[in-house]
Design a protein around this motif. Structure first.
Motif, PDB file in Angstrom:
ATOM      1  N   ASP A 177      49.602  48.248  52.517  1.00 49.68           N
ATOM      2  CA  ASP A 177      48.257  48.816  52.428  1.00 49.68           C
ATOM      3  C   ASP A 177      48.256  50.134  51.682  1.00 49.68           C
ATOM      4  OD1 ASP A 177      48.516  46.977  54.353  1.00 49.68           O
ATOM      5  OD2 ASP A 177      48.068  48.319  56.028  1.00 49.68           O
ATOM      6  N   ARG A 178      49.332  50.853  51.852  1.00 54.13           N
ATOM      7  CA  ARG A 178      49.391  52.176  51.215  1.00 54.13           C
ATOM      8  C   ARG A 178      49.577  52.078  49.725  1.00 54.13           C
ATOM      9  NH1 ARG A 178      51.095  56.703  54.698  1.00 54.13           N
ATOM     10  NH2 ARG A 178      51.568  57.844  52.818  1.00 54.13           N
ATOM     11  N   HIS A 179      50.372  51.089  49.310  1.00 54.48           N
ATOM     12  CA  HIS A 179      50.861  51.150  47.934  1.00 54.48           C
ATOM     13  C   HIS A 179      50.300  50.113  46.992  1.00 54.48           C
ATOM     14  CE1 HIS A 179      53.635  54.235  49.087  1.00 54.48           C
ATOM     15  NE2 HIS A 179      54.064  53.490  50.095  1.00 54.48           N
ATOM     16  N   THR A 180      49.806  48.982  47.551  1.00 51.58           N
ATOM     17  CA  THR A 180      49.439  47.905  46.649  1.00 51.58           C
ATOM     18  C   THR A 180      48.412  48.352  45.617  1.00 51.58           C
ATOM     19  OG1 THR A 180      49.906  46.358  48.385  1.00 51.58           O
ATOM     20  CG2 THR A 180      48.629  45.536  46.559  1.00 51.58           C
ATOM     21  N   LEU A 181      47.432  49.120  46.068  1.00 47.40           N
ATOM     22  CA  LEU A 181      46.342  49.471  45.159  1.00 47.40           C
ATOM     23  C   LEU A 181      46.832  50.280  43.959  1.00 47.40           C
ATOM     24  CD1 LEU A 181      43.335  49.319  44.623  1.00 47.40           C
ATOM     25  CD2 LEU A 181      43.103  51.526  45.770  1.00 47.40           C
ATOM     26  N   TRP A 182      47.525  51.352  44.251  1.00 53.62           N
ATOM     27  CA  TRP A 182      47.927  52.187  43.108  1.00 53.62           C
ATOM     28  C   TRP A 182      48.951  51.475  42.240  1.00 53.62           C
ATOM     29  CZ3 TRP A 182      52.789  53.867  41.958  1.00 53.62           C
ATOM     30  CH2 TRP A 182      53.732  53.947  42.990  1.00 53.62           C
ATOM     31  N   MET A 183      49.803  50.696  42.898  1.00 58.17           N
ATOM     32  CA  MET A 183      50.790  49.972  42.101  1.00 58.17           C
ATOM     33  C   MET A 183      50.091  48.979  41.184  1.00 58.17           C
ATOM     34  SD  MET A 183      53.852  49.242  44.736  1.00 58.17           S
ATOM     35  CE  MET A 183      55.125  50.463  45.032  1.00 58.17           C
ATOM     36  N   SER A 184      49.073  48.312  41.709  1.00 59.83           N
ATOM     37  CA  SER A 184      48.350  47.362  40.883  1.00 59.83           C
ATOM     38  C   SER A 184      47.682  48.079  39.724  1.00 59.83           C
ATOM     39  CB  SER A 184      47.300  46.632  41.713  1.00 59.83           C
ATOM     40  OG  SER A 184      47.938  45.893  42.714  1.00 59.83           O
ATOM     41  N   LEU A 185      47.150  49.261  40.009  1.00 56.62           N
ATOM     42  CA  LEU A 185      46.498  50.016  38.942  1.00 56.62           C
ATOM     43  C   LEU A 185      47.501  50.383  37.857  1.00 56.62           C
ATOM     44  CD1 LEU A 185      44.046  52.280  40.948  1.00 56.62           C
ATOM     45  CD2 LEU A 185      43.506  50.351  39.440  1.00 56.62           C
ATOM     46  N   VAL A 186      48.674  50.829  38.288  1.00 57.67           N
ATOM     47  CA  VAL A 186      49.694  51.177  37.298  1.00 57.67           C
ATOM     48  C   VAL A 186      50.063  49.943  36.494  1.00 57.67           C
ATOM     49  CG1 VAL A 186      52.088  51.919  37.002  1.00 57.67           C
ATOM     50  CG2 VAL A 186      50.632  53.079  38.646  1.00 57.67           C
ATOM     51  N   ALA A 187      50.262  48.822  37.211  1.00 61.19           N
ATOM     52  CA  ALA A 187      50.653  47.606  36.517  1.00 61.19           C
ATOM     53  C   ALA A 187      49.569  47.186  35.533  1.00 61.19           C
ATOM     54  CB  ALA A 187      50.922  46.494  37.521  1.00 61.19           C
ATOM     55  N   ALA A 188      48.293  47.309  35.975  1.00 62.06           N
ATOM     56  CA  ALA A 188      47.197  46.929  35.090  1.00 62.06           C
ATOM     57  C   ALA A 188      47.175  47.823  33.865  1.00 62.06           C
ATOM     58  CB  ALA A 188      45.876  47.033  35.842  1.00 62.06           C
ATOM     59  N   SER A 189      47.442  49.105  34.077  1.00 63.29           N
ATOM     60  CA  SER A 189      47.408  49.980  32.909  1.00 63.29           C
ATOM     61  C   SER A 189      48.596  49.696  31.999  1.00 63.29           C
ATOM     62  CB  SER A 189      47.360  51.451  33.321  1.00 63.29           C
ATOM     63  OG  SER A 189      48.361  51.720  34.246  1.00 63.29           O
ATOM     64  N   LEU A 190      49.701  49.220  32.577  1.00 65.12           N
ATOM     65  CA  LEU A 190      50.821  48.837  31.709  1.00 65.12           C
ATOM     66  C   LEU A 190      50.439  47.633  30.857  1.00 65.12           C
ATOM     67  CD1 LEU A 190      53.873  49.366  34.055  1.00 65.12           C
ATOM     68  CD2 LEU A 190      53.477  50.461  31.856  1.00 65.12           C
TER      69      LEU A 190
END
Lengths: 115, 660, 359, 149, 288, 138
Positions: free
Chosen positions: B636-649
């Motif tokens: 819950d803590r990390h999925t969102l920001w990680m997804s955002l980073v991945a999307a920006s990659l």
């Protein structure tokens, strides 16, 4: 902070005291092993009544004294109670032993006492 | 050599037909003839046929030492119509599904895809005739082997599994969904084979979409709400990837004027590629990311674990997700030496690290396996992006070893799940006392993912070596590999945590159709690791050489001699084998004493295993839970920001096209 | 199945010199619940005290605790003296202060060492315990034993300390203080130590009062209570200001004890300087009758004896309430929320004396 | 005296259990570890874990609760091992021998090899006791070997 | 090739003796830092021999496998180092040993052994990247992961990779379970986890572990010698200095908590490693 | 040595100030102590044969303030742990050693705080069921 202490320790003599046979003796008045002087004992039982651990058993009638060094807590109450100076605490500590034992002695046998 | 000579005479097209269509045919038989024995027999025979076909392909390629290719005459049939019709039919099916399940998301994405496909058909659709052409090089051979052999093993394993599964759900033989299940599964295998041996992108796309649909059907097999939701998620994500694929086809058609992969790879590529071509490649990468469940699209694969275990095994080890990385590896020469390639490496590396990190906090065994799959796919993609011979070799090795180990682990997990009715790794504590054989297999499976001298690790080392030139990727690889240790070790620890004293537990009984597949894959995982050198020289090196032949400016042979591989692995194997076996021999003599665990002097046996005496003289059974660090690695803590980073990659990939 | 880790911490455990079990419920390594399981050293001293006569009891109560044996004897004797109406000679009162404070010194040194060991600072443990040996030598010389010094008796003290020994004691204390300056500096200012103690096991003043904390635990939470303020023995002349800290964490508790060491050093010096020249004991006479409470300040906090006598050779009831007994409840309150690694630190921060607690 | 015998006599790892002592003896055992007595010079380490220990040092009277623990700990120590009872309480119950919750000395629960009397025994006495116990342990081990041969 | 194998064999045979003496020295120096006399220099040998002679008391078979693989991996790593083999592989073989030991700790349902193993996993996570980064550093300099290529360098590694001398020292402290990094197990049992991961290994198994520790010590020091391969004397002095630093560090700090330790190594340690790597990337163009 | 020959000595009562309260008022009285922010020190139980005298000691600064509850042998005693949690040990102790029926203790050891098997269920109690009054020496 600790660094200076440990470095100082490294270069100074260790605090360790030598062990037997070169071990140091205890100071005067140390309450070590309890010893009895059989000859002076009058079997009054003063030591036995004062002993908090019931380590001493005196039969005033049979004139016998039994001492269990395993129970003795070396408080010195017996030595204080003894008017005759029969009980004394040695400076040397009581040494470890492998078997249980007691100290027992008795006075001159009286004809009235059954063996 | 002479003995194999006749094999060369077999037409690649015949083989292709067997590989692609025979499973579907067998599937239809299974579907049509609904008896227990026929199902068992047909699926097993289908497995054998597929396996034999794959081995034949391998043998031919081995003997001929060249890529096999063949094309059906263009005039034989209206191929373009067929493939276009197939695409449209699939889209129609998806739209129907969308309507039936009222999924606006699926509907919207499918409509977009429909638009793109129609556009392609109307504008450039006839740039070249879409006659089925087969191209089988070493990479395809590796994929065919994985799909056909491991896929078949999983299908066979599925027989007893699904029976038990339906028994659990209280479904009787008459109402069994198994015929449909095995039909889908076999069609899936055929489609995968088609995907990896087709040379025409339109056909690849067609098979690509077939796998999307099949995976949807398999994921929603149990028909629960959760299964439906997750299946729909898988569907829209993969259809979205399909959009990317379709756009790439349009771009290739318009700017390279060919749909043949081989022809494309021979056209000006890499640094020489034009902007639209690079954009097309980026679109393909996007498609591959969805298919291989890379962040931020990883959620569909996590959701897919609601499906019965054979489906998970199939999706994770040999099909579906492997399609994505296959596509990237296939096109790797095309983006060799571009910024795009570097960004791809970083994006893959990021998923590798991020999912390994998230896996630490999981207790659900299948979820851990899912994260691990995503992570390893990320690693393969990173290798592809590194785009060096050694990296590609590592990628191929990972493809093989991961398929073996992951298939094994999923199947073992399924067996355990049926044994203890839980997929929580905490409940697997002390499994070694209850199911020693399965545990042994599982532990070998896990260790083969993790430790030297097993193949996955050797490949990982090669990948690190190849990544040194891209420091950021290297950092990710190093940290990701380290994090991997955490959850595997913890899980193995749970399995092995035995009650002291139970030195010789009773070996459990396994269904023969569990036992054989498990043992086959276990032996495979160990044997392939032992045979890492022949594997490398005979399979991986040719694959990489063929790949590199397409790279402009990379003249001469490919040198894979690295220090990693120069290590006397046989010595390592020998010492380790001795170290494992010697104590086993010693252990045959019983220890002098068997005592309970140290519990500060208050240990006691309780009905629930060892315990201790505690407050108010009550006995309390010892309970030890693994560390999951939810506070630090929680999803819950990390999925969102990680997804955002991945999307920006991913956005960065498209951006890098412009920058070159 | 296993949602939480439940493990025994003790009774035999290397960080606990004494047997006590904490049943710890952990999540990852965070303590969610800690319940003490005791009784491993319960002997039944209170009952035994009803069976022995009141002079023998002195030796018995000394052996409730081997670390602060003298103070136990002092508390008992004081209560009995009150029941008997005895006036203790001033020299005896001063000697009692000297031995009490020396006990506090050795107890605090002992604690500081064990505490350092609880967070894995072995060399600091060694430093404190090396210094402590100097105090043990003083006891050996002045009272004839290292541990259970048996120096107190009803009506005064059993032995006098000669001037020579007093001088030697002062000398030794000088060396001790120099060593203590260095080691306590580490305990208070070392980065790693502070990291392990600051903010750990916080006990608010309010909670400390409601849970009935005692001694340094209470004072570290900012409550100014020290039984020495009641002026027993010679504390009426040698006034004591309670050492108070406000943070209420493990660090504050260490700081209180470190400041108390300095206070004790000062007290011993003042007591030696002002030592009157009188008898050292009066003979007890008569038999006690009545009920009384005797309170003294142990190194661990306030020690309370409740004596009930009915005029016979033996006591009717001897109630011993030791400081650790009072500090168990604060411990149960402080542990949840801490890390497993902090459990030994927090447990030791109350300076547990289980033999006192269970008697 | 073989190499193993020498090694055994030079490396006694101890486990200490307080079965109901007043702390006095326990503190003296700990004092043995300190610079002044430094038992590590004899290879003695306070290992704290029965599974690694060679010598069990027991202090204090034994009550039912601690007797159970004591027995458990002793059972978890691999042979060859020795038990040393330290202090009057561990020997006989000492001043507490008549208390209601006291079973008596350690030898009412375990076979004791060496008794170290005193209240509390000096560190010197404790070290002497451990050394004696090693001797007894060796003797027993040799006797066992002879018996087995 | 034969000569290589013979050298490796010689090293493998000599290492326990060297390691034992170094370990003994470690204990003597530690004692002296604490103002104690300390044990005899050969104490580690006494301990190991004694442990071997204790009766076997296994909780399960896997424990024995785990210690045996642990030892084998240490021996093998040392041999590979001496043979000038790939350092990256060596690291992972080392990790294999540690993981097997961890699994051995996990294999008994015992609170302290399990918690110790959990923590050891974190310790492993903490130091592994540092080790790999160090090896990557050598790759940047030599274009190869092999130890042999380091022998071929003209400039001592310590000059190009000074930060890694520090990180290696930290790694050594962690691997030897020295304070402040002794969260999962320590030499003495005075900690919350008793003997942590070692709790359930007894007698001969413990002896094997101790023996493996001797190899590990030699190996870790060997790594540091590698930092000044041009002059073996300087290298050895450097290694001993690092060892001394570890011992002193052990004696001047409190034990960290697991979380703190992990945070510390990943922030400070990795920052040091990253800075040095960045410098290497910037200055030394990658060969090949 | 007879008891009669003993010279009479006036009893001392140093437990001051002590306020007797009834069992029913105990919790309220303790709450009043809590309202005054007094620190709970301990409780002392005296077995007087047919009844128990139970003192509750509170610290008011350096001074003590006491409550005295007298209950018959078999009566229930309410726990004060709801007000002062710190009393849980002493209440468990009274329950185990004296056999006082203390009810609603926050952390209840159910009479197994100190001892494992009870030869003598409540060793500190003067009257054991079926046993002669203890305490007459050796």
């Amino acid at each position: 902070m600790m660094l200076s202490s440990v470095i100082r320790n490294l270069f100074s003599k260790p605090a360790t005291r030598p062990f037997a046979p070169a071990a140091r003796t205890a100071p005067q008045g140390y309450r070590g092993a309890v010893e009895f002087e059989e000859e002076v004992c009058i079997y009054c039982g003063a030591c036995a009544t004062r002993c908090p651990a019931n380590a001493i058993c005196v039969d005033r009638v049979a004139k016998s004294l039994e001492f269990d060094p395993f129970k003795c807590v070396q408080c010195g109450a017996c030595a204080e109670a003894c008017k005759k100076g029969c009980v004394q605490l040695q400076i040397d500590y009581q040494h470890p032993v492998a078997v249980r034992h007691t100290v027992a002695f008795h006075g001159p046998p009286k004809p009235t006492v059954a063996p | 050599m002479g003995l194999l000579e006749p094999l060369l005479k077999i037409s690649p097209l015949t083989l292709a037909a067997v590989l692609v269509f025979s499973p579907a045919l067998f599937g239809v038989v299974v579907f049509a003839v609904r008896t227990k024995w026929s199902r068992k027999g047909v699926v097993t025979v289908a497995g054998w046929v597929l396996t034999l076909a794959a081995i034949t392909v391998f043998a031919i390629a081995f003997v001929s030492r060249t890529a096999l290719s063949a094309t059906l005459p263009a005039k034989a049939a209206p191929w373009s119509m067929i493939v276009a019709g197939g695409d449209l039919a699939l889209l129609a099916a998806i739209l129907v599904i969308a309507v039936r399940f009222r999924s606006a998301m699926v509907f919207g994405v499918a409509l977009v895809q429909l638009a793109v496909v129609l556009y392609a058909e109307l504008t450039g659709g006839h740039a070249a005739e879409a006659a089925p052409s087969v191209f089988i090089d070493w990479l395809s051979v590796v994929m065919v082997m994985i799909v056909s052999v491991i896929g078949s093993i999983i299908a066979v394993y599925g027989l007893p599994y699904m029976k038990e599964h339906e028994r659990h759900l209280g479904i009787d033989e008459a109402g069994s969904h198994r015929p449909g299940f095995f039909l889908t599964m076999l069609v899936f295998l055929g489609a995968m084979n088609g995907l990896v041996i087709s040379d025409d992108l339109r056909w690849v796309f067609f098979f690509w979409e077939v796998t999307t649909l099949c995976s949807f059907l398999l994921i929603r097999h149990d028909g629960t709400d959760l299964a439906n939701t997750n299946a729909l998620r898988a569907l829209w994500m993969n259809t979205l990837g399909g959009v990317g694929f379709a756009v790439a086809i349009v771009l290739f058609g318009a700017h390279a004027h060919t749909y043949s992969v081989q022809a494309l790879l021979r056209s000006p590529m890499g640094a020489a590629a034009s902007l639209p071509i690079l954009a097309a490649l980026a679109c393909l990468m996007f498609a591959a990311f969805t298919k291989s469940a890379q962040m931020p699209f990883h959620s569909w694969l996590l959701g897919a674990m609601v499906a019965p275990t054979p489906v998970s095994a199939l999706l994770h080890s040999s099909t579906m997700v492997k399609a994505g990385v296959y596509l990237l590896m296939r096109f790797a020469p095309a983006f060799h030496g571009t910024q795009l390639s570097n960004v791809l490496a970083i994006a893959g590396g990021f998923t590798f690290v991020a999912t390994a990190f998230l896996a630490i906090g999981q207790t659900n065994a299948k979820k851990i396996l899912a994260y691990s799959t995503i992570s390893n796919l990320g690693l393969i993609i990173a290798c592809t992006g590194l785009n060096r011979p050694l990296a590609l070799a590592a990628a191929v090795m990972l493809l093989i070893f991961h398929a073996l180990s992951k298939g094994l682990l999923f199947m073992a997990c399924g067996v355990v799940e049926h044994g203890i009715h839980s997929r929580d790794i905490e409940d697997m504590q002390g499994l070694v006392n209850r199911m020693p054989l399965t545990t042994l297999i599982m532990v070998i499976g896990i260790l083969s993912m993790l430790l030297p001298p097993f193949g996955v690790l050797i490949a990982k080392l090669a990948a690190i070596e190849a990544s040194v030139h891209l420091p950021l990727a290297m950092g990710m690889l190093v940290i990701g590999s380290t994090l991997t240790v955490a959850f595997w070790t913890k899980w193995t620890g749970r399995l092995l945590a035995s009650e002291p004293g139970a030195v010789h537990p009773k070996i459990e009984h396994l269904h023969v159709m569990y036992f054989v597949p498990l043992v086959l894959l276990t032996v495979g995982a160990v044997a392939f690791s032992l045979a890492v050198f022949p594997l490398l020289t005979e399979l991986v090196e040719p694959a990489v050489t063929q790949y590199y032949a397409l790279v402009p400016g990379a003249a001469g042979g490919v040198d894979l001699s690295t220090d990693v591989l120069a290590v006397p692995w046989l010595l390592v194997f020998g010492v380790m084998a001795t170290a494992v076996l010697a104590p086993v021999l010693v252990a045959r003599t019983r220890p002098d004493e068997e005592v309970g665990a140290y519990m500060c002097g208050e240990q006691i046996e309780t009905p629930n295993g060892s315990g201790f005496i505690t407050v108010a003289e009550q006995s309390c059974s010892l309970s030890i839970r693994g560390h999951y660090f939810e506070r630090y690695v929680g999803e819950d803590r990390h999925t969102l920001w990680m997804s955002l980073v991945a999307a920006s990659l991913i956005a960065g990939m498209f951006g890098s096209v412009a920058v070159r | 199945m296993a949602q939480r880790t439940v493990i025994p911490f003790g009774p035999q455990h290397p960080v606990l010199p004494e047997p006590i079990q904490l049943k710890l419920t952990l999540k990852d390594e965070i303590v969610e619940e800690a319940l003490p399981h005791i009784g491993y050293v319960h002997r039944g001293v209170e009952k035994a005290a009803e069976r022995m006569d009141y002079t023998q009891n002195v030796f018995l109560v000394e052996r409730i605790c081997g670390i602060c044996s003298f103070i136990h004897a002092l508390c008992y004797c004081q209560g009995l003296e009150r029941l008997m109406g005895l006036e203790v000679p001033r020299r005896a009162a001063y000697l009692r202060v000297i031995w009490s404070e020396l006990h506090r010194l050795q107890s605090h040194h002992l604690w500081l060492g064990l505490y350092a060991d609880a967070f894995g600072f072995e060399s600091l443990f060694m430093e404190f315990w090396r210094s402590r040996e100097m105090l043990m030598d003083i006891f050996e010389k002045t009272a004839g034993s290292r541990v259970i010094i048996s120096a107190c008796c009803i009506g005064g003290v059993r032995r006098d300390i000669s001037d020579q020994h007093l001088q030697e004691t002062l000398e030794t204390l000088k060396t001790l203080e120099a060593a203590f300056d260095k080691s306590s500096e580490v305990m208070l200012n070392d980065y790693t130590v502070k990291k392990r103690t600051v903010g750990k096991g916080v006990l608010q003043a309010d909670k400390a009062i409601m849970l009935g904390a005692a001694g340094p635990v209470l004072r570290a939470s900012g409550v100014e209570q020290d039984a020495r303020q009641t002026g027993f023995a010679a504390y009426d002349e040698l006034r004591v200001e309670p050492v108070v800290e406000t943070a209420g964490d493990c660090y504050a508790r260490a700081k209180v004890r470190i400041r108390e060491v300095r206070q004790s050093l000062d007290l011993v010096r003042r007591a030696i300087a002002g030592l009157p020249d009188t008898d050292i004991a009066v003979r007890p006479k008569g038999r006690p009758n009545g009920r009384t409470i005797s309170r003294v300040e142990q190194p661990r906090g306030e020690l309370l004896y409740f004596l009930a006598a009915n005029g016979s050779q033996k006591l009717e009831r001897l109630r011993v309430r030791t400081p650790t007994f009072a500090n168990v409840a604060p411990l149960v309150h402080m542990l949840p929320g801490s890390e497993l690694a902090d459990v030994p630190v927090i447990v030791l921060s109350i300076d547990p004396c289980i033999s006192c607690t269970e008697r | 005296m073989g190499l193993i015998d020498i090694a055994r006599s030079k490396s006694p790892w101890i486990l200490h259990f307080d079965a109901g002592a007043c702390n006095g003896c326990d503190i003296e055992i700990l004092a043995c570890l300190t610079p002044v007595y430094d038992v590590e010079r004899f290879g003695i380490i306070n290992i704290g874990n029965p599974k690694h220990a060679d010598v069990l040092l027991v202090t204090g009277t034994v009550n039912k609760r601690s007797a159970r623990v004591l027995r458990n700990l002793y059972d978890q120590m691999p042979d060859p091992k020795a038990v040393v009872a330290i202090g009057a309480c561990a020997l006989s119950g000492g001043v507490f021998h008549e208390c209601y919750n006291v079973l008596g000395g350690v030898d009412s629960v375990l076979p004791v090899d060496v008794y170290v009397p005193g209240c509390a025994p000096k560190p010197e006495a404790i070290i002497e006791g451990v050394v004696m116990a090693l001797g007894k342990m060796q003797e027993r081990e040799h006797a066992r070997k002879r018996g087995a041969a | 090739m034969m000569a290589e194998y013979l050298t490796a064999l010689a090293a493998v045979l000599a290492a326990p003796f060297l390691g034992g003496i170094l370990m003994g020295l470690d204990r003597v120096v530690s004692a002296r830092l604490q103002s104690r006399q300390g044990p005899p220099l050969v104490q580690p040998f006494y301990d190991i021999l004694k442990l071997f002679a204790k009766r076997r008391m296994a909780a399960n078979t896997f424990q024995m496998i785990s210690v045996s693989v642990y030892l084998a991996s240490m021996v093998l790593s040392l041999a590979l180092l001496v043979m000038g083999q790939d350092l990256l592989v060596l690291l992972f073989i080392l990790a294999l040993g540690n993981i097997m030991l961890i699994l051995g700790g996990f294999s008994v349902k015992s609170p302290y052994s399990q918690l110790g193993s959990q923590r050891e996993v974190i310790v492993l996570l903490a130091y592994e990247p540092l080790l790999v980064c160090m090896v990557v550093g050598t790759y940047i300099l030599t274009g190869s992961f092999s130890a042999a290529s380091v022998f071929g360098l003209e400039r001592p590694l310590a000059l190009s990779m000074p930060a890694f001398v520090i990180t290696q020292t930290l790694v050594m402290a962690m691997k030897l379970h020295k304070s402040p990094f002794d969260v999962s197990a320590s030499h003495h049992a005075h900690q919350e986890l008793v003997r942590g991961i070692y709790t359930e290994f007894s007698g001969p198994q413990m002896a094997v572990i101790e023996l493996a520790h001797l190899y590990e010590l030699v190996l870790l020091l060997g790594f540091i010698v590698l930092f000044w391969h041009t002059n073996l004397v300087v290298g050895i002095v450097l290694a001993l200095a690092c060892h001394a630093a570890v011992i002193v560090l052990d004696n001047v700090s409190a034990r960290m908590t697991t979380r703190w330790m992990f945070g510390f190594t990943w922030s400070v340690g990795l920052a040091l490693a990253a800075a040095n790597l960045a410098a290497l990337y910037a200055t030394g163009p990658l060969p090949r | 040595m007879t008891e009669a020959a003993r010279p009479p000595i006036a009893p001392v009562c140093d437990v001051q100030p002590t306020r007797p309260v009834s069992v029913g008022d105990l919790v309220a009285a303790v709450e009043a102590m809590a309202a005054r922010r007094l620190r709970f020190v301990t409780a002392t139980c005296l077995d007087m044969g047919g009844r128990f005298d139970i003192y509750y000691h509170f610290a008011d600064g350096v001074k003590l303030d006491n409550l005295l509850v007298t209950i018959p042998r078999e009566a229930e005693l309410p726990s004060i742990t709801a007000v002062y949690l710190g009393a849980f040990l002493v209440e468990n102790e009274m329950k185990e050693l004296f056999g006082i029926n203390v009810v609603d203790i926050a952390i209840d050891y159910k009479g197994r705080l100190f001892m494992t098997e009870l030869d003598q269920p409540h060793p500190m109690a003067k009257v054991q069921s079926g046993a002669t009054p203890a305490g007459q020496g050796e």
